[in-house]
Structures are given as structure tokens and as C-alpha cells.
Design a protein around this motif. Structure first.
Motif, mmCIF file in Angstrom:
data_model
loop_
_atom_site.group_PDB
_atom_site.id
_atom_site.type_symbol
_atom_site.label_atom_id
_atom_site.label_comp_id
_atom_site.label_asym_id
_atom_site.label_seq_id
_atom_site.Cartn_x
_atom_site.Cartn_y
_atom_site.Cartn_z
ATOM 1 N N GLU A 293 29.730 -5.774 30.811
ATOM 2 C CA GLU A 293 29.770 -6.301 29.448
ATOM 3 C C GLU A 293 30.556 -5.334 28.584
ATOM 4 O O GLU A 293 30.733 -4.170 28.935
ATOM 5 N N ARG A 294 31.040 -5.848 27.452
ATOM 6 C CA ARG A 294 31.832 -5.055 26.523
ATOM 7 C C ARG A 294 31.123 -5.030 25.177
ATOM 8 O O ARG A 294 30.646 -6.055 24.698
ATOM 9 N N THR A 295 31.064 -3.847 24.581
ATOM 10 C CA THR A 295 30.540 -3.722 23.229
ATOM 11 C C THR A 295 31.584 -3.035 22.373
ATOM 12 O O THR A 295 32.149 -2.016 22.775
ATOM 13 N N TYR B 39 22.398 -7.632 20.351
ATOM 14 C CA TYR B 39 22.766 -6.369 19.727
ATOM 15 C C TYR B 39 22.436 -6.539 18.251
ATOM 16 O O TYR B 39 22.948 -7.434 17.595
ATOM 17 N N THR C 245 28.673 -7.634 21.217
ATOM 18 C CA THR C 245 28.632 -7.459 22.665
ATOM 19 C C THR C 245 28.976 -8.783 23.325
ATOM 20 O O THR C 245 28.515 -9.832 22.889
#
Length: 162
Positions: free
Chosen positions: A141-143, A39, A153
Motif C-alpha cells: 500500500e502507499r501512503t 487513515y 492511503t
């Protein structure tokens, strides 16, 4: 198709392949590799998350956990889910909100597709943990987008089922 030299690296800009589109990526190699999704922030820095390798498609990657979630202080939190299977799946998202119990949502995720879920819509101004459980193999996934333009991310912790 990309050739990666032994103990070398290759950077691929997805805008060259899918300009102006949301997408998910599968990478297949004839040799062991590590793939990273980076990212790039116009704010404070560059952050990345390691990719995910499916070990046993028949039973892995159905439950994903995130120990920390935060939608306080103008933080925008997203979870991106990708269905690894060739069948549609139902995903149950459970948010364990600090001091406020749980909140749940049911999500439909078509075969081979991705879905971005904005946590702020379910757990606004909260600290929380999260679990995503599916009846097919998925990746989550987490951002987090932070005030001021930076973010990060991370890949969740996946757990297989017997």
C-alpha cells in the motif's frame, strides 16, 4: 476475536491491541466481509483503503503497481510492504521517474513481516510510477503525507503470475 452483525460494521482501534507499535494485520472470517484500514488525519480529513483478500496464495500478489507517485512540494511518500508467505522474500522496487529513467532497489522482507519504504529517499522531488515485484506473495500500500498534516492511503493494483 470480533463478532460482526449481519450487514453491520465493527470498528477496532489497533492501539487497544498493539499500543505504540508498527504492525501488519491479517483478518480471517467464516463469512465474506470487507475490511478497511482507515487513515485518520489531524489535518484535512479521513481517508481509507480497502483491504486485500488472497484468492490463490500459490500464485497471486507477487507484483504490485502504482500509477502515480509524488515526492514534490514537501510530500512524503511511503510504501508499506507485507509478506503474506511463511518464507522470506526479496522484493525489487522499480521507480519509473518522469523524465529521468528508472531507479531500483532490492529489499529483504522476512516471512509474515512488514516493511515501510520512504520513496523520498530514492526519488526525491519527483513524479513517478512504481512497481514492486517479489518471489513470494506480498501486499503493498502507499501512503502520502501532505504538507499541513493531511494525507491518504491507497492499496496498489496487484497482479498474479501464472
Amino acid at each position: 476475536t470480533v463478532q460482526v452483525p449481519a450487514q453491520g460494521r465493527v470498528a477496532v482501534d489497533p492501539r487497544d491491541i498493539v499500543p505504540a507499535a508498527d504492525f501488519a494485520t491479517s483478518i480471517v472470517s467464516d463469512r465474506p466481509i470487507i475490511a478497511e484500514r482507515a487513515y485518520l488525519s489531524s489535518g484535512d480529513g479521513v481517508y481509507g483503503a480497502l483491504g486485500y483478500t488472497v484468492r490463490t496464495p500459490s500464485k497471486d500478489a507477487r507484483d504490485w503497481y502504482f500509477a502515480e507517485g509524488n515526492t514534490r512540494s514537501q510530500i512524503q511518500q511511503y510504501f508499506v510492504l507485507f509478506n503474506l508467505s511463511d518464507r522470506d522474500t526479496q522484493v525489487k522496487g522499480t521507480y519509473f521517474v518522469e523524465g529521468a529513467g528508472t531507479r531500483e532497489q532490492t529489499l529483504a522482507l522476512p516471512a509474515g513481516q512488514r516493511l515501510a519504504v520512504r520513496a523520498n529517499d530514492t526519488v526525491d522531488d519527483s513524479l513517478f510510477a512504481a512497481r514492486f515485484s517479489a518471489d513470494q506473495n506480498i501486499v503493498v500500500e502507499r501512503t502520502a503525507y501532505l504538507p499541513g498534516g493531511s494525507g491518504f492511503t491507497t492499496l496498489g493494483s496487484g497482479a498474479g503470475r501464472p
